[in-house]
Design a protein around this motif. Structure first.
Motif, PDB file in Angstrom:
ATOM      1  N   ARG A   8     -52.300  32.698 -26.636  1.00 21.89           N
ATOM      2  CA  ARG A   8     -51.698  32.551 -28.058  1.00 21.89           C
ATOM      3  C   ARG A   8     -51.872  33.693 -29.037  1.00 21.89           C
ATOM      4  NH1 ARG A   8     -54.258  28.847 -31.124  1.00 21.89           N
ATOM      5  NH2 ARG A   8     -52.357  27.957 -31.577  1.00 21.89           N
ATOM      6  N   ILE A   9     -50.255  34.026 -29.434  1.00 24.58           N
ATOM      7  CA  ILE A   9     -50.569  34.352 -30.207  1.00 24.58           C
ATOM      8  C   ILE A   9     -49.898  34.544 -31.957  1.00 24.58           C
ATOM      9  CG2 ILE A   9     -48.736  36.740 -29.763  1.00 24.58           C
ATOM     10  CD1 ILE A   9     -50.456  36.868 -27.847  1.00 24.58           C
ATOM     11  N   HIS A  10     -50.555  35.430 -32.360  1.00 26.39           N
ATOM     12  CA  HIS A  10     -49.782  34.708 -33.790  1.00 26.39           C
ATOM     13  C   HIS A  10     -49.300  35.841 -34.370  1.00 26.39           C
ATOM     14  CE1 HIS A  10     -50.598  35.718 -38.646  1.00 26.39           C
ATOM     15  NE2 HIS A  10     -50.147  34.502 -38.334  1.00 26.39           N
ATOM     16  N   VAL A  11     -47.661  35.183 -34.548  1.00 26.90           N
ATOM     17  CA  VAL A  11     -46.961  35.761 -34.980  1.00 26.90           C
ATOM     18  C   VAL A  11     -45.771  35.314 -36.580  1.00 26.90           C
ATOM     19  CG1 VAL A  11     -44.354  36.894 -34.518  1.00 26.90           C
ATOM     20  CG2 VAL A  11     -45.610  36.514 -32.583  1.00 26.90           C
ATOM     21  N   ALA A  12     -46.628  36.461 -37.656  1.00 30.60           N
ATOM     22  CA  ALA A  12     -45.957  35.488 -38.829  1.00 30.60           C
ATOM     23  C   ALA A  12     -44.109  35.375 -38.891  1.00 30.60           C
ATOM     24  CB  ALA A  12     -46.242  36.848 -39.868  1.00 30.60           C
ATOM     25  N   ALA A  13     -43.582  34.544 -38.221  1.00 26.11           N
ATOM     26  CA  ALA A  13     -42.574  34.444 -38.067  1.00 26.11           C
ATOM     27  C   ALA A  13     -41.306  33.190 -38.209  1.00 26.11           C
ATOM     28  CB  ALA A  13     -41.411  35.022 -36.933  1.00 26.11           C
ATOM     29  N   GLU A  20     -46.821  45.119 -33.526  1.00 24.13           N
ATOM     30  CA  GLU A  20     -47.028  45.946 -32.757  1.00 24.13           C
ATOM     31  C   GLU A  20     -48.241  46.139 -31.773  1.00 24.13           C
ATOM     32  OE1 GLU A  20     -48.400  50.837 -32.845  1.00 24.13           O
ATOM     33  OE2 GLU A  20     -47.443  50.235 -34.632  1.00 24.13           O
ATOM     34  N   GLY A  21     -48.833  45.387 -32.494  1.00 26.81           N
ATOM     35  CA  GLY A  21     -50.370  44.807 -31.403  1.00 26.81           C
ATOM     36  C   GLY A  21     -50.242  44.068 -30.774  1.00 26.81           C
ATOM     37  N   ALA A  22     -49.553  42.729 -31.616  1.00 27.34           N
ATOM     38  CA  ALA A  22     -49.430  41.564 -29.891  1.00 27.34           C
ATOM     39  C   ALA A  22     -48.532  42.073 -29.368  1.00 27.34           C
ATOM     40  CB  ALA A  22     -48.460  41.045 -30.935  1.00 27.34           C
ATOM     41  N   ILE A  43     -38.302  37.332 -22.766  1.00 23.98           N
ATOM     42  CA  ILE A  43     -37.502  38.088 -22.893  1.00 23.98           C
ATOM     43  C   ILE A  43     -37.120  39.187 -22.107  1.00 23.98           C
ATOM     44  CG2 ILE A  43     -36.360  35.670 -23.105  1.00 23.98           C
ATOM     45  CD1 ILE A  43     -34.998  37.458 -25.416  1.00 23.98           C
ATOM     46  N   GLU A  44     -38.149  40.030 -23.238  1.00 23.23           N
ATOM     47  CA  GLU A  44     -38.448  41.514 -23.060  1.00 23.23           C
ATOM     48  C   GLU A  44     -39.302  41.677 -22.836  1.00 23.23           C
ATOM     49  OE1 GLU A  44     -36.323  45.757 -25.782  1.00 23.23           O
ATOM     50  OE2 GLU A  44     -35.367  43.181 -25.959  1.00 23.23           O
ATOM     51  N   SER A  45     -40.032  42.674 -21.821  1.00 15.96           N
ATOM     52  CA  SER A  45     -41.476  42.751 -22.354  1.00 15.96           C
ATOM     53  C   SER A  45     -41.463  44.529 -21.989  1.00 15.96           C
ATOM     54  CB  SER A  45     -42.288  42.681 -21.420  1.00 15.96           C
ATOM     55  OG  SER A  45     -43.284  42.897 -21.073  1.00 15.96           O
ATOM     56  N   GLY A  46     -40.970  45.692 -22.845  1.00  9.58           N
ATOM     57  CA  GLY A  46     -41.219  47.207 -22.696  1.00  9.58           C
ATOM     58  C   GLY A  46     -42.164  47.762 -23.451  1.00  9.58           C
ATOM     59  N   ARG A  47     -41.788  48.866 -23.250  1.00  4.08           N
ATOM     60  CA  ARG A  47     -43.225  49.679 -23.753  1.00  4.08           C
ATOM     61  C   ARG A  47     -43.150  49.711 -25.464  1.00  4.08           C
ATOM     62  NH1 ARG A  47     -47.178  52.702 -20.909  1.00  4.08           N
ATOM     63  NH2 ARG A  47     -47.045  54.302 -22.648  1.00  4.08           N
ATOM     64  N   LYS A  48     -41.393  50.205 -25.391  1.00  6.48           N
ATOM     65  CA  LYS A  48     -41.323  50.300 -26.967  1.00  6.48           C
ATOM     66  C   LYS A  48     -41.031  48.362 -27.799  1.00  6.48           C
ATOM     67  CE  LYS A  48     -39.250  54.636 -26.352  1.00  6.48           C
ATOM     68  NZ  LYS A  48     -38.421  55.652 -26.610  1.00  6.48           N
ATOM     69  N   ARG A  49     -40.580  47.648 -27.485  1.00  2.00           N
ATOM     70  CA  ARG A  49     -40.117  46.574 -27.663  1.00  2.00           C
ATOM     71  C   ARG A  49     -40.430  45.124 -26.507  1.00  2.00           C
ATOM     72  NH1 ARG A  49     -35.290  43.176 -30.635  1.00  2.00           N
ATOM     73  NH2 ARG A  49     -34.201  43.294 -28.535  1.00  2.00           N
ATOM     74  N   VAL A  50     -41.115  43.881 -27.527  1.00  2.00           N
ATOM     75  CA  VAL A  50     -41.533  42.851 -26.982  1.00  2.00           C
ATOM     76  C   VAL A  50     -41.173  42.060 -27.193  1.00  2.00           C
ATOM     77  CG1 VAL A  50     -43.534  41.126 -25.777  1.00  2.00           C
ATOM     78  CG2 VAL A  50     -43.788  43.857 -25.655  1.00  2.00           C
ATOM     79  N   VAL A  51     -40.297  40.859 -26.959  1.00  2.00           N
ATOM     80  CA  VAL A  51     -39.195  39.906 -27.071  1.00  2.00           C
ATOM     81  C   VAL A  51     -39.683  38.515 -26.744  1.00  2.00           C
ATOM     82  CG1 VAL A  51     -36.987  38.752 -28.130  1.00  2.00           C
ATOM     83  CG2 VAL A  51     -37.553  42.150 -27.675  1.00  2.00           C
ATOM     84  N   ALA A  52     -39.878  37.447 -27.422  1.00  2.00           N
ATOM     85  CA  ALA A  52     -39.629  35.914 -26.836  1.00  2.00           C
ATOM     86  C   ALA A  52     -38.819  35.342 -27.685  1.00  2.00           C
ATOM     87  CB  ALA A  52     -41.216  35.578 -27.011  1.00  2.00           C
ATOM     88  N   ARG A  53     -38.482  34.074 -26.657  1.00  2.00           N
ATOM     89  CA  ARG A  53     -37.206  33.645 -27.168  1.00  2.00           C
ATOM     90  C   ARG A  53     -37.904  32.047 -27.291  1.00  2.00           C
ATOM     91  NH1 ARG A  53     -31.882  34.036 -24.314  1.00  2.00           N
ATOM     92  NH2 ARG A  53     -31.972  35.307 -26.019  1.00  2.00           N
TER      93      ARG A  53
END
Length: 242
Positions: A6-11, A23-25, A56-66
């Motif tokens: 479980r990850i907190h994301v203010a979005a 960044e931290g998450a 859908i993306e898990s890289g060193r510079k960017r992590v994206v969830a759908r």
């Protein structure tokens, strides 16, 4: 099967929409947990909404969830408790905040008291407040809450007492009052926990003048970080959802 983190994301969560993890998450997901594309996770916005998502993306510079589904979180207590906690040093304050959040507290205010030995000023207070709020967020990630209780800026006990309007007001103090034997659940509760050296007689009198009732937790003296755990457990058992 392991539970999705479980990850907190203010979005804002929208089904089919993409969320870039902060960044931290992102670091935690990609580098600590080593989660790759296609891995499931749960996001919550801190305001009561929870989303099932997939990376859908898990890289060193960017992590994206759908986002796949969005629903209202279900980890909140029916009893609204505001905790006034005398500020203690180091890990003890972190422990009190962490456990209070796990036990369903709705808000926390760190308090300056006569016998308290911590005095924070300017930038140091701001850093501590940010740290304590992060402790609350982490506790929500662990315990399943989708609403992050606010940790308010520290204030003096006198000022805090002047703002109280909760239906049931309790201050921990050796006493014989059986204040938890009331028949109906209160609409709101405030709980005051003193410092390691205890509240002064003047502070206790001020709390009583603000319509607080004395609450005893038995014959043993509890540490300032243990007291809220016991008191909140009793309140949740008597009036909440334990």
């Amino acid at each position: 099967m392991a539970r999705a983190p479980r990850i907190h994301v203010a979005a804002d969560f929208t089904v089919g929409g993409d969320v870039v993890l902060p960044e931290g998450a992102a670091r935690h997901v990609a580098r600590v947990l080593r989660m790759g594309e296609g891995a499931p996770l749960i996001l919550f916005d801190g305001q009561g909404r929870e989303a099932s998502a997939v990376l859908i993306e898990s890289g060193r510079k960017r992590v994206v969830a759908r986002i796949e589904t969005v629903e209202t979180g279900c980890g909140e207590s029916p009893m609204l408790v505001h905790l006034g906690q005398a500020i203690s040093k180091g890990d003890r304050m972190d422990y009190a905040i962490q456990k209070a959040v796990e036990l369903g507290v709705a808000a926390i205010t760190p308090l300056y008291t006569e016998h308290g030995d911590v005095r924070l000023k300017n930038d140091r207070e701001a850093r501590k407040l940010a740290h304590w709020q992060a402790v609350a967020v982490s506790a929500c990630e662990q315990c399943g809450r989708a609403t992050v209780p606010p940790v308010h800026p520290p204030m003096s006990l006198t000022d805090w007492l002047g703002e109280r309007d909760e239906a049931l007001r309790l201050v921990l103090h050796p006493a014989t009052n059986r204040v938890l034997e009331r028949e109906t659940a209160p609409s709101s509760v405030v709980l005051l926990i003193g410092p390691e050296g205890g509240l002064s007689h003047t502070e206790v009198d001020a709390a009583l003048a603000a319509d607080f009732s004395l609450l005893s937790l038995g014959p043993r003296i509890l540490r300032t970080e243990t007291a809220p755990v016991v008191a909140l457990s009793l309140l949740q058992y008597r009036f909440g959802d334990l």
